[in-house]
Design a protein around this motif. Structure first.
Motif, short mmCIF file in Angstrom:
data_model
loop_
_atom_site.label_atom_id
_atom_site.label_comp_id
_atom_site.label_asym_id
_atom_site.label_seq_id
_atom_site.Cartn_x
_atom_site.Cartn_y
_atom_site.Cartn_z
N LEU A 54 0.83 -0.98 0.01
CA LEU A 54 -0.11 0.00 -0.12
C LEU A 54 0.97 1.32 -0.01
O LEU A 54 2.05 1.09 0.53
N PRO A 55 0.46 2.30 -0.70
CA PRO A 55 1.28 3.48 -0.45
C PRO A 55 1.30 3.91 0.95
O PRO A 55 0.30 3.71 1.63
N THR A 56 2.39 4.46 1.46
CA THR A 56 2.38 4.91 2.90
C THR A 56 1.60 5.80 3.30
O THR A 56 0.87 5.60 4.30
N GLY A 57 1.07 6.87 2.40
CA GLY A 57 0.19 7.72 2.91
C GLY A 57 -1.32 7.12 3.11
O GLY A 57 -1.94 7.47 4.10
N LEU A 58 -1.54 6.10 2.31
CA LEU A 58 -2.78 5.37 2.58
C LEU A 58 -2.91 4.37 3.73
O LEU A 58 -3.85 4.53 4.43
N LEU A 59 -1.69 3.92 4.06
CA LEU A 59 -1.56 3.07 5.44
C LEU A 59 -1.67 3.91 6.29
O LEU A 59 -2.25 3.53 7.37
#
Length: 89
Positions: A54-59
């Motif tokens: 997952l993209p870090t921002g989404l996580l």
């Protein structure tokens, strides 16, 4: 006329029993017409571990949402996935 059923053999190990049933037609041994549905409430559902990128921002957003709900973020992901699957039925 009813079919004569073969006797189920005795097995020494679970592996031996598994090998037997993998190679046999159960209708030779069991009258499935007499089977009854059984509920086993204490069984835990099977689960499988997966790896998901997952993209870090989404996580980070998921972790914030989980923290607000006071649940682990992985549990929240499972809840959201289950809700989405149920809504597509």
């Amino acid at each position: 006329m009813s079919k004569s059923l073969k006797p189920i053999p005795t097995f020494k190990t679970e592996a031996e029993e598994r090998a037997f049933w993998e190679s046999q037609d159960t209708t030779d041994y069991i009258d499935w017409g007499k089977a009854k549905q059984v509920v086993m409430p204490n069984l835990k559902p099977s689960s499988a571990s997966i790896s998901l990128r997952l993209p870090t921002g989404l996580l980070d957003q998921i972790k914030v949402a989980a923290n607000k709900r006071d649940v682990p973020y992985q549990s929240l992901i499972k809840i959201w996935l289950a809700e989405k699957v149920d809504s597509t039925k």
